[in-house]
Design an enzyme around this catalytic site. Structure first.
Site, PDB file in Angstrom:
ATOM      1  N   GLY A  37       0.831  -1.207   0.000  1.00  0.00           N
ATOM      2  CA  GLY A  37       0.000   0.000   0.000  1.00  0.00           C
ATOM      3  C   GLY A  37       0.865   1.257   0.000  1.00  0.00           C
ATOM      4  O   GLY A  37       0.616   2.202  -0.764  1.00  0.00           O
ATOM      5  N   HIS A  38       1.902   1.262   0.854  1.00  0.00           N
ATOM      6  CA  HIS A  38       2.807   2.427   0.882  1.00  0.00           C
ATOM      7  C   HIS A  38       3.547   2.563  -0.459  1.00  0.00           C
ATOM      8  O   HIS A  38       3.697   3.665  -0.986  1.00  0.00           O
ATOM      9  CB  HIS A  38       3.861   2.272   1.980  1.00  0.00           C
ATOM     10  N   GLY A 150      -3.020   7.489   1.615  1.00  0.00           N
ATOM     11  CA  GLY A 150      -3.869   6.351   1.252  1.00  0.00           C
ATOM     12  C   GLY A 150      -5.333   6.596   1.599  1.00  0.00           C
ATOM     13  O   GLY A 150      -5.646   7.216   2.622  1.00  0.00           O
TER      14      GLY A 150
END
Ligand code: PAF
Length: 280
Positions: A37-38, A150
């Site tokens: 995700g990062h 995010g």
């Protein structure tokens, strides 16, 4: 090669040099223990900028007294090589002392009223003050042209957008899509607190959110959608903080009105608190 920077003067020299060359600077703030995700946010920042800075700083001021600040996973070597592979140019590693030079107690704080008080803010008092306080400092340190956050932390993104608009930071804020495991669990550093017993259960959150979306779109009254979502989570062993349907700005929708919505869940499995959402 990625350059790891621990001195603000060095960071300023690098970013200043890029700006003199007319390059656009992207920024991905993190608390480390990085996952796909990062890294997708680094990829996103690369699409919006010529150079990318990422920071790793486990920010003490956004954790409550009984939260997981001390046990929050710290994996600096893996983070550095992952960031390099993802295309990050500079890793900014501030210390607590350089982030809060007068100490945490005497630190100037940034408070965004309204949106900070809802949902996560109600369950984690002071959390968004800590987030806004550190993100505004990081923005002043890095001085990016854009920053990526995010969408899993949906409310955090809303709070940051309001802070940037209100304080006139000249920074474009871009939201990155949620990255999920194969069974639908949203990626999060906190997933590793899950045990062999609780990990399979965690994926129920995604199924509940899909059900809340489908029921809302089918015209089921909001109170019923929320009650059924919470009941399904409880039946799967969660302690539910909230399971709600909101307007995109997190306001409460009027009954029967159409338009865009977001369903959000925060729930605990044992000691692990998970959040997730779905926009529709
Ligand atoms: O989303 C996070 O990881 C943190 O809240 C952030 C934005 C890096 C601030 O500490």
């Amino acid at each position: 090669m990625i350059e790891t920077v621990t001195e603000l003067s060095r960071l300023r020299a690098i970013v200043g040099g890029w700006k003199r060359e007319g390059l656009r600077v992207g920024f991905v703030p993190t608390m480390g223990n990085l996952h796909a995700g990062h890294y997708s946010l680094v990829t996103l920042a690369r699409r919006h900028a010529d150079r990318v800075v990422s920071s790793v700083f486990v920010n003490p001021t956004q954790f409550g007294p009984n939260e997981d600040f001390t046990r929050y996973p710290r994996t600096p070597e893996a983070d550095t090589s992952g960031l390099e592979q993802a295309g990050c140019d500079v890793l900014w590693l501030p210390t607590v002392e350089s982030m809060y030079p007068f100490g945490v107690e005497l630190a100037a704080k940034v408070h965004v009223p309204g949106v900070s008080a809802l949902l996560e803010g109600a369950h984690r008092p002071g959390h968004f003050d800590g987030v806004c306080t550190v993100v505004s400092r990081l923005f002043n340190q890095v001085q990016p042209d854009m920053a990526a956050f995010g969408r899993k932390d949906y409310q955090q993104l809303a709070v940051i957008r309001q802070m940037v608009a209100d304080l006139a930071f000249p920074i474009e804020i871009v939201g990155g899509d949620i990255v999920r495991e194969d069974d639908g669990l949203a990626m999060s550093s906190r997933n590793q607190y899950l045990t062999a017993d609780t990990r399979p259960q965690a994926a129920v959150i995604r199924r509940v959110l899909l059900g809340m979306r489908d029921a809302s779109l089918a015209g089921t009254p909001r109170a019923q959608v929320e009650a059924e979502g919470a009941a399904r989570l409880q039946a799967a062993g969660f302690q539910v903080d909230y399971a709600v349907v909101r307007l995109p700005d997190l306001g409460e929708p009027g009954e029967g009105a159409g338009g865009a919505r977001v369903a959000l869940v925060a729930a605990r499995l044992g000691n692990t608190r998970l959040i997730d959402n779905i926009e529709f």
